[in-house]
Design an enzyme around this catalytic site. Structure first.
Site, short mmCIF file in Angstrom:
data_model
loop_
_atom_site.label_atom_id
_atom_site.label_comp_id
_atom_site.label_asym_id
_atom_site.label_seq_id
_atom_site.Cartn_x
_atom_site.Cartn_y
_atom_site.Cartn_z
N GLU A 100 0.89 -1.18 0.00
CA GLU A 100 0.00 0.00 0.00
C GLU A 100 0.91 1.21 0.00
O GLU A 100 1.55 1.51 1.01
CB GLU A 100 -0.87 0.01 1.27
CG GLU A 100 -1.84 -1.14 1.40
CD GLU A 100 -3.00 -1.04 0.42
OE1 GLU A 100 -3.21 0.03 -0.17
OE2 GLU A 100 -3.68 -2.06 0.25
N CYS A 102 -2.43 9.18 2.50
CA CYS A 102 -2.02 8.64 1.20
C CYS A 102 -3.06 8.92 0.12
O CYS A 102 -2.73 9.04 -1.04
CB CYS A 102 -1.75 7.15 1.32
SG CYS A 102 -3.09 6.26 2.09
N GLU A 159 4.55 13.16 -4.44
CA GLU A 159 3.71 13.16 -3.24
C GLU A 159 4.33 14.10 -2.21
O GLU A 159 5.48 13.92 -1.80
CB GLU A 159 3.64 11.74 -2.69
CG GLU A 159 2.65 11.61 -1.56
CD GLU A 159 2.56 10.19 -1.03
OE1 GLU A 159 3.61 9.55 -0.86
OE2 GLU A 159 1.43 9.72 -0.79
P1 NDP Z 1 8.22 4.99 4.73
O1 NDP Z 1 8.18 4.22 3.49
O2 NDP Z 1 9.41 5.81 5.02
O3 NDP Z 1 8.07 4.01 5.99
C1 NDP Z 1 7.06 3.05 6.10
C2 NDP Z 1 7.58 1.90 6.93
O4 NDP Z 1 8.62 1.22 6.20
C3 NDP Z 1 8.23 2.34 8.24
O5 NDP Z 1 7.98 1.38 9.22
C4 NDP Z 1 9.69 2.40 7.86
O6 NDP Z 1 10.58 2.32 8.94
C5 NDP Z 1 9.79 1.19 6.95
N1 NDP Z 1 10.93 1.23 6.06
C6 NDP Z 1 11.64 2.29 5.61
N2 NDP Z 1 12.64 1.88 4.80
C7 NDP Z 1 12.58 0.54 4.75
C8 NDP Z 1 13.35 -0.47 4.08
N3 NDP Z 1 14.41 -0.17 3.34
N4 NDP Z 1 12.99 -1.76 4.25
C9 NDP Z 1 11.94 -2.10 5.01
N5 NDP Z 1 11.17 -1.19 5.67
C10 NDP Z 1 11.49 0.12 5.53
O7 NDP Z 1 6.89 5.81 4.79
P2 NDP Z 1 6.40 6.83 5.90
O8 NDP Z 1 6.40 6.20 7.24
O9 NDP Z 1 7.16 8.08 5.69
O10 NDP Z 1 4.86 7.01 5.49
C11 NDP Z 1 4.46 7.85 4.49
C12 NDP Z 1 4.21 7.10 3.21
O11 NDP Z 1 3.27 6.05 3.41
C13 NDP Z 1 3.60 7.97 2.15
O12 NDP Z 1 4.25 7.78 0.93
C14 NDP Z 1 2.16 7.47 2.04
O13 NDP Z 1 1.55 7.70 0.84
C15 NDP Z 1 2.31 6.04 2.36
N6 NDP Z 1 1.04 5.50 2.83
C16 NDP Z 1 0.31 4.68 2.00
C17 NDP Z 1 -0.91 4.21 2.39
C18 NDP Z 1 -1.70 3.29 1.51
O14 NDP Z 1 -2.53 2.58 2.05
N7 NDP Z 1 -1.48 3.24 0.23
C19 NDP Z 1 -1.49 4.57 3.67
C20 NDP Z 1 -0.65 5.43 4.45
C21 NDP Z 1 0.57 5.86 4.03
P3 NDP Z 1 10.97 3.62 9.83
O15 NDP Z 1 10.23 3.38 11.09
O16 NDP Z 1 12.44 3.59 10.01
O17 NDP Z 1 10.50 4.83 9.11
#
Ligand code: NDP
Length: 472
Positions: free
Chosen positions: A245, A279, A379
């Site tokens: 997602e 999102c 975004e």
């Molecule tokens: P990130 O992609 O930065 O982080 C999401 C999760 O992934 C966090 O737990 C993060 O860890 C983890 N993560 C980061 N890098 C890696 C990696 N290399 N390997 C595995 N896991 C990793 O997103 P944000 O938290 O900044 O959230 C915002 C984003 O989420 C926006 O782009 C938004 O659109 C999307 N989103 C999408 C939704 C949907 O349903 N389509 C709903 C809500 C949000 P850490 O804790 O270190 O950050």
């Protein structure tokens, strides 16, 4: 100060194998509000081993038994709604009344709805001489973001457990404290050891360890498209199932016979919910050029009602952004919009007046945006709306679809049928027609680079099942 110094692994609160901790910051005061363990790859190994060991017995439990656990978790979350709303309002910055309804209310609704769906879901069907059965996938790794932190977690954990999977959860390091409340509730209801595990830490360490772990059968990821691609890449090595997602740049087409007095303020609301950190935010308002002046005036009027302020004050409609990094990122986008020649109608990159602290950004509206500008393609994840004028309905649809994303969208027209006809031509997983309301039971997910798979309701349960045919 909320000090959580243990991870939840194999039915017990245990220290991390590492010694580092992560500070959790209050987005309004900029002060440290909590601490969590910075988990390690070794912690992931332990959690996955526990989940793998617990899987066979949990997968064999009856639907009724799993339904009872889900019900108890729902009740436990309901009893903690006040705490959840408060903690997320501090972590993320969403105004408390909205946080109560959305950040605390939706997880309760999701767990509750999954219990209902379980009771009617057809786990078996007969096709000719075959018995087709739906079985759990195995060990599910859940990786979640900070914007609707417990909601995103519930959309994975509730159906995954209900389907008979075991789970290792890695919540966002930015808004993790709410996940500990869920783990407390799960511990209290006595879910068998190893069925649910919580490992906090950073994405590149804990997230990647989950994504590449050979004993994780499925990863369900919500977050940015960038991190989602990395998770898919790592998961491909063991051919695990990957549900994604991801981000969005959702269009809101307003046709020339639409009621602008309704469509424009609703569109501004759809862009600014949770300070734009949504999102599905409707960030591109696509309007007839002949109506541009009227749209601009209505948009400014609506945007200026979103006064930024303390999420704990009853009158606040727009809280801060989640972090200093996010504030900086959004301000850079606003500057970029000005540089690329978009017309700044209201807002801007400066700190809002009277708010010296907190990661606030002014509610910002640009007009005369071209769809090839950075602010129309990337975004932003902040309270920034782009109004894009077009000359025909065909052009509106073309502009709507001219993006790498395909998450959500909206259409407004004089007649609902007309709006629906246009909605069918938008290449996104979800479209609101003439202001159609959010439906928590409808499939949620994206086309194109917005993801793969669907969450919520019946489709959300199916996501965590695999199909076996037995020839009789
Ligand atoms: P990130 O992609 O930065 O982080 C999401 C999760 O992934 C966090 O737990 C993060 O860890 C983890 N993560 C980061 N890098 C890696 C990696 N290399 N390997 C595995 N896991 C990793 O997103 P944000 O938290 O900044 O959230 C915002 C984003 O989420 C926006 O782009 C938004 O659109 C999307 N989103 C999408 C939704 C949907 O349903 N389509 C709903 C809500 C949000 P850490 O804790 O270190 O950050």
């Amino acid at each position: 100060m909320i000090d959580r110094d243990k991870l939840y692994i194999d039915g017990a609160w245990v220290p991390s194998t590492g010694t580092s901790t992560i500070d959790v910051i209050n987005s309004t005061t900029e002060e440290v509000m909590g601490k969590i363990p910075e988990g390690t790859a070794e912690d992931v190994d332990k959690a996955v081993a526990a989940a793998k060991k617990a899987f066979p017995a949990w997968a064999k439990t009856s639907v009724e038994e799993r339904g009872k656990f889900i019900q108890r978790i729902t009740e436990g979350l309901q009893a903690r709604m006040g705490d959840i709303a408060q903690v997320v309002a501090q972590e993320v910055g969403m105004p408390l009344n909205l946080s109560t309804m959305i950040q605390a209310g939706l997880p309760v609704m999701t767990f509750g709805s999954i219990q209902q769906i379980l009771s009617t879901f057809e786990f078996e069907e007969t096709i000719g001489n075959s018995l087709v059965v739906k079985e759990p996938v195995g060990v599910v790794g859940a990786i979640t973001p900070w914007n609707y932190p417990l909601h995103q977690i519930a959309l994975k954990v509730a159906p995954a457990l209900a389907a008979g999977n075991t789970v290792v959860l890695k919540p966002s390091e930015v808004a993790p404290l709410n996940a500990f409340i869920l783990a407390d509730v799960i511990d209290e209801v006595g879910l068998p050891a190893g069925v649910f595990n919580l490992v906090t830490g950073v994405g590149p360490v804990v997230g990647e360890a989950i994504a590449k772990h050979p004993d994780v059968d499925m990863v369900s990821f919500t977050g940015s498209t960038r991190a989602g691609k990395r998770v898919a890449e790592l998961g491909a090595q063991s051919v695990k199932r990957i549900a994604l997602e991801l981000g969005g740049k959702s269009p809101n087409i307003i046709l020339d016979d639409a009621d602008l007095s309704k469509a424009v303020p609703a569109g501004v609301g759809g862009a600014f919910l949770n300070s734009g950190q949504t999102c599905t935010a409707l960030t591109r308002m696509i309007v007839p050029r002949s109506k541009l002046a009227e749209v601009e005036q209505l948009a400014v009027q609506a945007a200026e009602t979103y006064t930024p302020g303390d999420p704990f004050e009853a009158t606040t409609r727009l809280g801060p952004l989640v972090s200093a990094a996010q504030q900086e990122r959004v301000r850079n986008y606003i500057n970029k919009g000005v540089e690329e020649g978009a017309k700044l109608l209201t807002g801007g990159p400066e700190q809002p007046e009277g708010l010296d602290k907190g990661y606030f950004v002014r509610p910002t509206v640009f007009s005369d945006v071209r769809n090839d500008m950075t602010i129309a393609q990337e975004e932003i994840f902040g309270p920034v709306l782009s109004i894009i004028p077009v000359d025909s309905e065909e052009e509106a649809i073309e502009v709507a679809n001219d993006t790498i994303y395909g998450l959500a969208g909206a259409v407004w027209a004089g007649e609902k049928d007309k709006a629906q006809e246009v909605a069918r031509q938008i290449r996104t997983g979800m479209v609101d027609v003439n202001g159609g309301g959010f439906n928590p039971m409808a499939p949620f997910g994206g086309f194109k680079q917005s993801g793969r798979g669907r969450e919520a309701g019946k489709y959300g349960l199916e996501e965590f099942l695999q199909t076996k045919s037995m020839q009789l």
